[in-house]
Design a protein around this motif. Structure first.
Motif, PDB file in Angstrom:
ATOM      1  N   LEU A  93       4.211   8.949  12.632  1.00 29.04           N
ATOM      2  CA  LEU A  93       3.222   7.969  12.169  1.00 29.04           C
ATOM      3  C   LEU A  93       2.286   8.615  11.145  1.00 29.04           C
ATOM      4  O   LEU A  93       1.930   8.013  10.142  1.00 29.04           O
ATOM      5  CB  LEU A  93       2.413   7.430  13.348  1.00 29.04           C
ATOM      6  CG  LEU A  93       3.156   6.471  14.275  1.00 29.04           C
ATOM      7  CD1 LEU A  93       2.401   6.301  15.584  1.00 29.04           C
ATOM      8  CD2 LEU A  93       3.382   5.124  13.594  1.00 29.04           C
ATOM      9  N   GLU A  94       1.967   9.874  11.397  1.00 31.25           N
ATOM     10  CA  GLU A  94       1.074  10.634  10.522  1.00 31.25           C
ATOM     11  C   GLU A  94       1.712  10.834   9.154  1.00 31.25           C
ATOM     12  O   GLU A  94       1.167  10.419   8.130  1.00 31.25           O
ATOM     13  CB  GLU A  94       0.764  11.978  11.196  1.00 31.25           C
ATOM     14  CG  GLU A  94      -0.511  12.660  10.726  1.00 31.25           C
ATOM     15  CD  GLU A  94      -1.772  11.822  10.893  1.00 31.25           C
ATOM     16  OE1 GLU A  94      -1.994  11.263  11.980  1.00 31.25           O
ATOM     17  OE2 GLU A  94      -2.505  11.695   9.881  1.00 31.25           O
ATOM     18  N   LEU A 110       4.185   9.433   7.713  1.00 31.16           N
ATOM     19  CA  LEU A 110       4.619   8.237   6.978  1.00 31.16           C
ATOM     20  C   LEU A 110       3.419   7.474   6.409  1.00 31.16           C
ATOM     21  O   LEU A 110       3.579   6.535   5.631  1.00 31.16           O
ATOM     22  CB  LEU A 110       5.441   7.312   7.885  1.00 31.16           C
ATOM     23  CG  LEU A 110       6.804   7.840   8.329  1.00 31.16           C
ATOM     24  CD1 LEU A 110       7.477   6.848   9.267  1.00 31.16           C
ATOM     25  CD2 LEU A 110       7.703   8.124   7.136  1.00 31.16           C
ATOM     26  N   GLY A 111       2.196   7.881   6.853  1.00 36.65           N
ATOM     27  CA  GLY A 111       0.988   7.225   6.337  1.00 36.65           C
ATOM     28  C   GLY A 111       0.630   5.951   7.095  1.00 36.65           C
ATOM     29  O   GLY A 111      -0.179   5.154   6.633  1.00 36.65           O
ATOM     30  N   ALA A 112       1.222   5.773   8.281  1.00 32.57           N
ATOM     31  CA  ALA A 112       0.935   4.562   9.070  1.00 32.57           C
ATOM     32  C   ALA A 112      -0.297   4.734   9.953  1.00 32.57           C
ATOM     33  O   ALA A 112      -0.916   3.753  10.361  1.00 32.57           O
ATOM     34  CB  ALA A 112       2.141   4.222   9.953  1.00 32.57           C
ATOM     35  N   SER A 113      -0.695   5.989  10.194  1.00 37.40           N
ATOM     36  CA  SER A 113      -1.868   6.239  11.053  1.00 37.40           C
ATOM     37  C   SER A 113      -3.097   5.536  10.481  1.00 37.40           C
ATOM     38  O   SER A 113      -3.314   5.546   9.265  1.00 37.40           O
ATOM     39  CB  SER A 113      -2.161   7.739  11.138  1.00 37.40           C
ATOM     40  OG  SER A 113      -1.092   8.368  11.793  1.00 37.40           O
ATOM     41  N   GLY A 114      -3.850   4.884  11.384  1.00 38.13           N
ATOM     42  CA  GLY A 114      -5.099   4.242  10.959  1.00 38.13           C
ATOM     43  C   GLY A 114      -4.886   2.910  10.271  1.00 38.13           C
ATOM     44  O   GLY A 114      -5.825   2.247   9.847  1.00 38.13           O
ATOM     45  N   GLU A 139       0.814  -1.226   0.000  1.00 36.72           N
ATOM     46  CA  GLU A 139       0.000   0.000   0.000  1.00 36.72           C
ATOM     47  C   GLU A 139       0.849   1.278   0.000  1.00 36.72           C
ATOM     48  O   GLU A 139       0.326   2.367   0.197  1.00 36.72           O
ATOM     49  CB  GLU A 139      -0.942  -0.035   1.216  1.00 36.72           C
ATOM     50  CG  GLU A 139      -1.895  -1.237   1.187  1.00 36.72           C
ATOM     51  CD  GLU A 139      -2.700  -1.355   2.481  1.00 36.72           C
ATOM     52  OE1 GLU A 139      -3.091  -2.472   2.842  1.00 36.72           O
ATOM     53  OE2 GLU A 139      -2.910  -0.308   3.135  1.00 36.72           O
ATOM     54  N   PHE A 140       2.154   1.120  -0.204  1.00 40.43           N
ATOM     55  CA  PHE A 140       3.069   2.274  -0.337  1.00 40.43           C
ATOM     56  C   PHE A 140       2.957   3.290   0.800  1.00 40.43           C
ATOM     57  O   PHE A 140       2.877   4.495   0.567  1.00 40.43           O
ATOM     58  CB  PHE A 140       2.874   2.959  -1.718  1.00 40.43           C
ATOM     59  CG  PHE A 140       3.754   2.313  -2.762  1.00 40.43           C
ATOM     60  CD1 PHE A 140       3.307   1.176  -3.420  1.00 40.43           C
ATOM     61  CD2 PHE A 140       5.034   2.787  -3.023  1.00 40.43           C
ATOM     62  CE1 PHE A 140       4.119   0.529  -4.349  1.00 40.43           C
ATOM     63  CE2 PHE A 140       5.861   2.150  -3.963  1.00 40.43           C
ATOM     64  CZ  PHE A 140       5.393   1.016  -4.630  1.00 40.43           C
ATOM     65  N   TYR A 141       2.944   2.781   2.045  1.00 41.88           N
ATOM     66  CA  TYR A 141       3.155   3.680   3.182  1.00 41.88           C
ATOM     67  C   TYR A 141       4.354   3.125   3.935  1.00 41.88           C
ATOM     68  O   TYR A 141       4.918   2.090   3.544  1.00 41.88           O
ATOM     69  CB  TYR A 141       1.912   3.804   4.091  1.00 41.88           C
ATOM     70  CG  TYR A 141       1.429   2.523   4.745  1.00 41.88           C
ATOM     71  CD1 TYR A 141       0.475   1.713   4.117  1.00 41.88           C
ATOM     72  CD2 TYR A 141       1.905   2.121   5.991  1.00 41.88           C
ATOM     73  CE1 TYR A 141       0.014   0.543   4.709  1.00 41.88           C
ATOM     74  CE2 TYR A 141       1.452   0.957   6.597  1.00 41.88           C
ATOM     75  CZ  TYR A 141       0.497   0.165   5.947  1.00 41.88           C
ATOM     76  OH  TYR A 141       0.058  -0.999   6.540  1.00 41.88           O
ATOM     77  N   ALA A 142       4.752   3.811   5.019  1.00 41.87           N
ATOM     78  CA  ALA A 142       5.903   3.327   5.786  1.00 41.87           C
ATOM     79  C   ALA A 142       5.551   3.271   7.270  1.00 41.87           C
ATOM     80  O   ALA A 142       4.663   3.983   7.747  1.00 41.87           O
ATOM     81  CB  ALA A 142       7.104   4.244   5.579  1.00 41.87           C
ATOM     82  N   VAL A 143       6.250   2.375   7.976  1.00 45.16           N
ATOM     83  CA  VAL A 143       6.063   2.214   9.427  1.00 45.16           C
ATOM     84  C   VAL A 143       7.377   2.606  10.095  1.00 45.16           C
ATOM     85  O   VAL A 143       8.443   2.131   9.689  1.00 45.16           O
ATOM     86  CB  VAL A 143       5.708   0.748   9.756  1.00 45.16           C
ATOM     87  CG1 VAL A 143       5.581   0.558  11.265  1.00 45.16           C
ATOM     88  CG2 VAL A 143       4.403   0.354   9.046  1.00 45.16           C
ATOM     89  N   PRO A 144       7.337   3.476  11.089  1.00 45.94           N
ATOM     90  CA  PRO A 144       8.580   3.856  11.765  1.00 45.94           C
ATOM     91  C   PRO A 144       9.077   2.727  12.665  1.00 45.94           C
ATOM     92  O   PRO A 144       8.277   1.970  13.224  1.00 45.94           O
ATOM     93  CB  PRO A 144       8.174   5.070  12.600  1.00 45.94           C
ATOM     94  CG  PRO A 144       6.711   4.946  12.810  1.00 45.94           C
ATOM     95  CD  PRO A 144       6.162   4.196  11.633  1.00 45.94           C
ATOM     96  N   ALA A 145      10.401   2.596  12.727  1.00 43.76           N
ATOM     97  CA  ALA A 145      11.030   1.672  13.677  1.00 43.76           C
ATOM     98  C   ALA A 145      11.760   2.561  14.671  1.00 43.76           C
ATOM     99  O   ALA A 145      12.693   3.274  14.298  1.00 43.76           O
ATOM    100  CB  ALA A 145      12.009   0.738  12.973  1.00 43.76           C
TER     101      ALA A 145
END
Ligand SMILES: O=C(COP(=O)(O)O)NO
Ligand SMILES: [Ca+2]
Ligand code: NA
Ligand SMILES: [Zn+2]
Length: 311
Positions: A302-303, A305-309, A15-21
């Motif tokens: 999170l916002e 990078l598009g990981a929110s929700g 889905e072409f978003y990213a999750v922070p580590a």
């Protein structure tokens, strides 16, 4: 819930978003990160370096790895968001084995300072071990300048996209960190931020697996200034602008390693709180402001990078 890193990243890659580590060394950062992810209803990856495991286990890798697995799994299993625990920059096979045995979701084998064939050979080994235990694996190609725990590289060595294709096919690695110009720590880039987007695009096309951006802290001025207002000296601190990171996400970066930003945010809050509350000696009180600032940085990242929700 405590999950495998690969599951989080495969979804992000599709889905072409990213999750922070986010890197942790203690309880306070873990709580701030997880509460921020809960508030944003987002997946999140907790990562510990070998230095963090050494710190938590007072020098014993097995004790430190078990400590973090129990801490993170214990908290994560009470939440309705996916949480993974990752060994960051694994270089010492004793630490990698301890993390796999203790139950980490994933491990990084960072042999990128070795010649290509050597990196490939070591990574293949670790993938065999890790996969046998249901643990996913990250590896790195190219080098980031700056200090990485126990290896300091002078120059940036950018990833070779053709090599990346061969490396992924031969090793079976689950996700890859291609060096595209970032570096670790608070003093990035000599001049302007310069990331090699074309190179990144080629690596994604040729490997088609989740990709990792290291050295991705933005070093937000507001926390640098606040920390300096209360006595810190972070002269010349510079990070990767959020806009540049968003471009990387569009080109296929799915895991964004963030350590320095949380350190600076916590430092600012702690210095401010200690200065303003000279009579306070309960750490649950004087750590609070730093934890809040860490949570704010976590939610903001999170916002964008598009990981929110996406939990
Ligand atoms: O790459 C990182 C963190 O980088 P920063 O120093 O930019 O937070 N950890 O592996
Ligand atoms: Ca490396
Ligand atoms: Na990593
Ligand atoms: Zn890194």
């Amino acid at each position: 819930m405590y999950v495998n890193t690969k599951d989080i990243l495969e979804k992000a890659s599709k889905e072409f978003y990213a999750v922070p580590a986010f890197n942790i060394n203690n309880l306070e950062f873990l709580i701030a990160i997880l509460e921020g992810a809960v508030e944003k209803n987002a997946p999140v990856i907790i990562e510990t370096s070998e230095g963090a495991i050494k710190y938590a286990g007072n020098g014993d890798p097995i004790r430190g790895a078990k400590f973090f697995v129990n801490l993170v799994k214990g908290y994560a299993d009470t939440l309705n968001i996916p949480v993974a625990l990752h060994l960051d920059h694994g270089k010492n096979l004793e630490y990698i084995a301890a993390a796999i045995k203790a139950g980490y979701s994933s491990v990084m084998i960072d042999a990128s300072h070795e010649p290509f064939e050597e990196n490939l050979k070591i990574t293949k080994e670790v993938v065999k071990w890790a996969h046998a235990a249901g643990v996913s694996v990250e590896a790195e190609l190219g080098q980031l300048a700056g200090i990485e725990d126990n290896v300091s590289a002078e120059e940036n060595v950018l990833v070779d996209p053709q090599q990346a294709k061969i490396f992924v096919e031969e090793t079976g690695v689950d996700f890859l960190a291609p060096a595209i110009g970032t570096s670790h720590g608070a003093f990035k880039f000599k001049g302007e931020a310069k990331l090699d987007f074309e190179r990144l695009e080629k690596v994604k096309k040729l490997t088609n697996i989740p990709l990792v951006l290291h050295g991705a802290s933005s070093v937000p001025a507001k926390y640098v200034e606040l920390a300096e207002k209360y006595g810190a000296d972070l002269g010349g601190a510079k990070g990767v602008p959020a806009e540049e990171i968003k471009k990387c996400v569009k080109l296929g970066i799915n895991k964004v390693n963030t350590d320095t930003d949380l350190r600076i945010a916590f430092l600012a809050g702690l210095r401010k709180n200690l200065t303003e509350n000279v009579k306070e000696f309960d750490p649950r009180k004087y750590f609070k402001e730093g934890m809040q600032f860490v949570k704010d940085v976590v939610m903001d990242r999170l916002e964008f990078l598009g990981a929110s929700g996406k939990a």
